[in-house]
Write a protein that holds these residues in place. Sequence first.
Motif, PDB file in Angstrom:
ATOM      1  N   LEU A   1       0.818  -1.206   0.000  1.00 42.48           N
ATOM      2  CA  LEU A   1       0.000   0.000   0.000  1.00 42.48           C
ATOM      3  C   LEU A   1       0.854   1.260   0.000  1.00 42.48           C
ATOM      4  N   HIS A   2       0.705   2.029  -1.039  1.00 43.88           N
ATOM      5  CA  HIS A   2       1.437   3.304  -1.126  1.00 43.88           C
ATOM      6  C   HIS A   2       0.490   4.457  -1.392  1.00 43.88           C
ATOM      7  N   ASP A   3      -0.798   4.139  -1.511  1.00 45.02           N
ATOM      8  CA  ASP A   3      -1.795   5.154  -1.834  1.00 45.02           C
ATOM      9  C   ASP A   3      -2.044   6.039  -0.615  1.00 45.02           C
ATOM     10  N   LYS A   4      -1.920   7.315  -0.792  1.00 46.22           N
ATOM     11  CA  LYS A   4      -2.146   8.236   0.312  1.00 46.22           C
ATOM     12  C   LYS A   4      -3.634   8.472   0.568  1.00 46.22           C
ATOM     13  N   ASN A   5      -4.459   8.262  -0.438  1.00 43.64           N
ATOM     14  CA  ASN A   5      -5.893   8.474  -0.288  1.00 43.64           C
ATOM     15  C   ASN A   5      -6.579   7.137  -0.007  1.00 43.64           C
ATOM     16  N   LEU A   6      -6.462   6.680   1.226  1.00 41.16           N
ATOM     17  CA  LEU A   6      -6.980   5.381   1.620  1.00 41.16           C
ATOM     18  C   LEU A   6      -8.497   5.319   1.505  1.00 41.16           C
ATOM     19  N   ALA A   7      -9.176   6.398   1.817  1.00 43.77           N
ATOM     20  CA  ALA A   7     -10.641   6.420   1.736  1.00 43.77           C
ATOM     21  C   ALA A   7     -11.111   6.155   0.304  1.00 43.77           C
ATOM     22  N   ALA A   8     -10.479   6.790  -0.667  1.00 43.89           N
ATOM     23  CA  ALA A   8     -10.856   6.595  -2.073  1.00 43.89           C
ATOM     24  C   ALA A   8     -10.573   5.162  -2.511  1.00 43.89           C
ATOM     25  N   LEU A   9      -9.434   4.621  -2.100  1.00 43.52           N
ATOM     26  CA  LEU A   9      -9.089   3.241  -2.433  1.00 43.52           C
ATOM     27  C   LEU A   9     -10.118   2.275  -1.859  1.00 43.52           C
ATOM     28  N   LEU A  10     -10.475   2.463  -0.602  1.00 46.72           N
ATOM     29  CA  LEU A  10     -11.441   1.577   0.045  1.00 46.72           C
ATOM     30  C   LEU A  10     -12.812   1.648  -0.618  1.00 46.72           C
ATOM     31  N   CYS A  11     -13.238   2.838  -0.985  1.00 47.45           N
ATOM     32  CA  CYS A  11     -14.543   2.992  -1.646  1.00 47.45           C
ATOM     33  C   CYS A  11     -14.540   2.339  -3.015  1.00 47.45           C
ATOM     34  N   MET A  12     -13.439   2.481  -3.745  1.00 46.41           N
ATOM     35  CA  MET A  12     -13.329   1.826  -5.047  1.00 46.41           C
ATOM     36  C   MET A  12     -13.366   0.302  -4.865  1.00 46.41           C
ATOM     37  N   MET A  13     -12.638  -0.199  -3.887  1.00 50.27           N
ATOM     38  CA  MET A  13     -12.632  -1.640  -3.617  1.00 50.27           C
ATOM     39  C   MET A  13     -14.038  -2.122  -3.251  1.00 50.27           C
ATOM     40  N   ALA A  14     -14.764  -1.335  -2.467  1.00 46.57           N
ATOM     41  CA  ALA A  14     -16.119  -1.713  -2.051  1.00 46.57           C
ATOM     42  C   ALA A  14     -17.066  -1.773  -3.241  1.00 46.57           C
ATOM     43  N   LYS A  15     -16.968  -0.801  -4.125  1.00 53.66           N
ATOM     44  CA  LYS A  15     -17.847  -0.803  -5.297  1.00 53.66           C
ATOM     45  C   LYS A  15     -17.558  -1.997  -6.194  1.00 53.66           C
ATOM     46  N   ARG A  16     -16.293  -2.321  -6.375  1.00 52.11           N
ATOM     47  CA  ARG A  16     -15.936  -3.473  -7.204  1.00 52.11           C
ATOM     48  C   ARG A  16     -16.397  -4.775  -6.558  1.00 52.11           C
ATOM     49  N   ARG A  17     -16.209  -4.888  -5.251  1.00 51.16           N
ATOM     50  CA  ARG A  17     -16.635  -6.101  -4.552  1.00 51.16           C
ATOM     51  C   ARG A  17     -18.159  -6.214  -4.576  1.00 51.16           C
ATOM     52  N   ALA A  18     -18.857  -5.093  -4.465  1.00 53.28           N
ATOM     53  CA  ALA A  18     -20.322  -5.102  -4.523  1.00 53.28           C
ATOM     54  C   ALA A  18     -20.804  -5.613  -5.878  1.00 53.28           C
ATOM     55  N   VAL A  19     -20.128  -5.228  -6.950  1.00 52.64           N
ATOM     56  CA  VAL A  19     -20.481  -5.721  -8.285  1.00 52.64           C
ATOM     57  C   VAL A  19     -20.276  -7.238  -8.343  1.00 52.64           C
ATOM     58  N   ASP A  20     -19.178  -7.712  -7.771  1.00 60.77           N
ATOM     59  CA  ASP A  20     -18.935  -9.159  -7.730  1.00 60.77           C
ATOM     60  C   ASP A  20     -20.056  -9.885  -6.990  1.00 60.77           C
ATOM     61  N   ILE A  21     -20.492  -9.315  -5.886  1.00 64.21           N
ATOM     62  CA  ILE A  21     -21.567  -9.929  -5.096  1.00 64.21           C
ATOM     63  C   ILE A  21     -22.872  -9.911  -5.890  1.00 64.21           C
ATOM     64  N   CYS A  22     -23.148  -8.828  -6.600  1.00 62.53           N
ATOM     65  CA  CYS A  22     -24.350  -8.761  -7.455  1.00 62.53           C
ATOM     66  C   CYS A  22     -24.307  -9.849  -8.518  1.00 62.53           C
TER      67      CYS A  22
END
Length: 85
Positions: free
Chosen positions: A38-59
């Motif tokens: 992890l080198h991303d300084k914007n952790l909130a944006a990374l987590l939200c992107m990961m959540a949206k992608r995982r949500a699509v997988d669950i759908c």
Amino acid sequence: KYTPAVKAAARTRLKNSSDIDDCVSDVFSELWRMRDRLHDKNLAALLCMMAKRRAVDICRRNMRTSTEAFENMAESADSLCLKNA
């Protein structure tokens, strides 16, 4: 600290609270696995992107499960109709 934002991101694609909780759990598990890279300084944006992608997988998983259940139900109905014919 980041859980509410991750939950909100998951909620944009998921309606079932169990699916939302699974998504949030999966995101933080994945974050833990990649912590050394992890080198991303914007952790909130990374987590939200990961959540949206995982949500699509669950759908997608839910759609496959629903389709399979419908196909099984249709096959059962067909065989019942053939027995009664």
